[in-house]
Design an enzyme around this catalytic site. Structure first.
Site, PDB file in Angstrom:
ATOM      1  N   TYR A   3       0.781  -1.212  -0.212  1.00 53.51           N
ATOM      2  CA  TYR A   3       0.140  -0.143   0.002  1.00 53.51           C
ATOM      3  C   TYR A   3       0.948   1.189  -0.096  1.00 53.51           C
ATOM      4  O   TYR A   3       1.914   1.210   0.390  1.00 53.51           O
ATOM      5  CB  TYR A   3      -0.741   0.067   1.278  1.00 53.51           C
ATOM      6  CG  TYR A   3      -0.195   0.157   2.585  1.00 53.51           C
ATOM      7  CD1 TYR A   3       0.116   1.507   3.288  1.00 53.51           C
ATOM      8  CD2 TYR A   3       0.177  -0.886   3.152  1.00 53.51           C
ATOM      9  CE1 TYR A   3       0.796   1.523   4.181  1.00 53.51           C
ATOM     10  CE2 TYR A   3       0.837  -0.840   4.444  1.00 53.51           C
ATOM     11  CZ  TYR A   3       1.242   0.145   4.868  1.00 53.51           C
ATOM     12  OH  TYR A   3       1.982   0.448   6.056  1.00 53.51           O
ATOM     13  N   PHE A  49       2.157   9.563   3.804  1.00 49.05           N
ATOM     14  CA  PHE A  49       2.630   9.603   5.076  1.00 49.05           C
ATOM     15  C   PHE A  49       2.873   8.043   5.287  1.00 49.05           C
ATOM     16  O   PHE A  49       3.435   7.949   6.578  1.00 49.05           O
ATOM     17  CB  PHE A  49       1.288   9.974   5.932  1.00 49.05           C
ATOM     18  CG  PHE A  49       0.132   9.226   5.604  1.00 49.05           C
ATOM     19  CD1 PHE A  49       0.135   7.972   6.230  1.00 49.05           C
ATOM     20  CD2 PHE A  49      -0.801   9.591   4.982  1.00 49.05           C
ATOM     21  CE1 PHE A  49      -1.151   7.177   6.116  1.00 49.05           C
ATOM     22  CE2 PHE A  49      -2.110   8.871   4.653  1.00 49.05           C
ATOM     23  CZ  PHE A  49      -2.427   7.937   5.271  1.00 49.05           C
ATOM     24  N   ASP A  50       2.841   7.354   4.392  1.00 46.27           N
ATOM     25  CA  ASP A  50       3.239   5.667   4.857  1.00 46.27           C
ATOM     26  C   ASP A  50       3.166   5.062   3.566  1.00 46.27           C
ATOM     27  O   ASP A  50       2.551   5.352   2.500  1.00 46.27           O
ATOM     28  CB  ASP A  50       2.209   5.349   5.751  1.00 46.27           C
ATOM     29  CG  ASP A  50       2.684   3.903   6.491  1.00 46.27           C
ATOM     30  OD1 ASP A  50       4.025   3.416   6.471  1.00 46.27           O
ATOM     31  OD2 ASP A  50       2.097   3.356   7.279  1.00 46.27           O
ATOM     32  N   ILE A 103      -7.494   0.597  10.579  1.00 49.35           N
ATOM     33  CA  ILE A 103      -8.705   1.631  10.534  1.00 49.35           C
ATOM     34  C   ILE A 103     -10.010   0.968   9.703  1.00 49.35           C
ATOM     35  O   ILE A 103      -9.577   0.137   8.753  1.00 49.35           O
ATOM     36  CB  ILE A 103      -8.166   2.851  10.000  1.00 49.35           C
ATOM     37  CG1 ILE A 103      -7.661   2.757   8.618  1.00 49.35           C
ATOM     38  CG2 ILE A 103      -7.093   3.654  10.965  1.00 49.35           C
ATOM     39  CD1 ILE A 103      -7.295   4.059   7.934  1.00 49.35           C
ATOM     40  N   TYR A 153      -8.619   7.998  11.404  1.00 47.90           N
ATOM     41  CA  TYR A 153      -8.276   8.261  12.949  1.00 47.90           C
ATOM     42  C   TYR A 153      -9.262   9.183  13.471  1.00 47.90           C
ATOM     43  O   TYR A 153      -8.812   9.596  14.889  1.00 47.90           O
ATOM     44  CB  TYR A 153      -7.002   8.688  12.713  1.00 47.90           C
ATOM     45  CG  TYR A 153      -5.871   7.545  12.258  1.00 47.90           C
ATOM     46  CD1 TYR A 153      -5.581   6.555  13.122  1.00 47.90           C
ATOM     47  CD2 TYR A 153      -5.514   7.521  10.767  1.00 47.90           C
ATOM     48  CE1 TYR A 153      -4.829   5.559  12.736  1.00 47.90           C
ATOM     49  CE2 TYR A 153      -4.604   6.551  10.488  1.00 47.90           C
ATOM     50  CZ  TYR A 153      -4.343   5.699  11.397  1.00 47.90           C
ATOM     51  OH  TYR A 153      -3.506   4.489  10.799  1.00 47.90           O
ATOM     52  N   PHE A 166      -5.599   6.270  -0.035  1.00 51.57           N
ATOM     53  CA  PHE A 166      -4.671   4.792  -0.343  1.00 51.57           C
ATOM     54  C   PHE A 166      -4.716   4.205  -1.484  1.00 51.57           C
ATOM     55  O   PHE A 166      -5.887   4.304  -2.262  1.00 51.57           O
ATOM     56  CB  PHE A 166      -5.140   3.679   0.783  1.00 51.57           C
ATOM     57  CG  PHE A 166      -4.689   3.886   2.041  1.00 51.57           C
ATOM     58  CD1 PHE A 166      -3.525   3.642   2.641  1.00 51.57           C
ATOM     59  CD2 PHE A 166      -5.421   4.524   3.266  1.00 51.57           C
ATOM     60  CE1 PHE A 166      -2.968   3.912   3.908  1.00 51.57           C
ATOM     61  CE2 PHE A 166      -5.160   4.774   4.213  1.00 51.57           C
ATOM     62  CZ  PHE A 166      -3.854   4.478   4.798  1.00 51.57           C
TER      63      PHE A 166
END
Length: 156
Positions: free
Chosen positions: A76, A86-87, A106, A132, A148
């Site tokens: 991902y 962010f990731d 999540i 979140y 995502f």
């Protein structure tokens, strides 16, 4: 880079442990958000679920599909709506694994993987209530809409 999804298991167990909690606010109207062009988001081409998740299959997989209770392996990339990554978990890293429907990630990520087939690629737009919420998590601000791209590489 901190693995935000892996960290979520600890945050869920602790009832949320991010900084700068502002409390929940109503989800924004996703259709009114201006997404960074590089994200390639076209909400008009996406499916909206009853929960408010938006998704679009970019590549359809083949074979078995993801059901609740199945352990999945995915790669991902996660971004904020302004295009800030962010990731990520991309090859050659081992795929990220979680069991669908157990609250290990999540809610929007969990719901977004359902129905995918191995080899599929899906784009998700996750409202704060499925992400979140009012709690900041590392580089993710409170009440953030998340984007995502997920690639399903295995189902157990």
């Amino acid at each position: 880079m901190k693995k935000v999804l892996t960290f979520l298991a600890v945050a869920v167990a602790a009832g949320g442990c991010g900084s700068e909690a502002t409390g929940p606010v109503p989800d924004p109207d996703i259709t009114m958000i201006t997404f960074a062009p590089a994200l390639g988001i076209d909400v008009s081409k996406m499916t909206k679920t009853a929960s408010g998740l938006y998704y679009r299959d970019l590549t359809l997989g083949a074979g078995a599909t993801v059901l609740v209770g199945k352990r999945v392996s995915i790669h991902y990339i996660g971004w904020l709506t302004n295009g800030t990554q962010f990731d990520a978990n991309q090859p050659p890293s081992n795929p990220f694994q979680f069991t669908v429907g157990l609250g290990q990630v999540i809610r929007g990520f969990d719901e977004g993987a359902r129905g995918m087939a191995i080899g599929g690629r899906r784009q998700l737009v996750i409202p704060p209530s499925l992400g979140y919420g009012g709690t900041a998590q590392g580089p993710i601000p409170a009440n953030a809409v998340l984007v995502f791209q997920i690639d399903l590489v295995g189902i157990q």
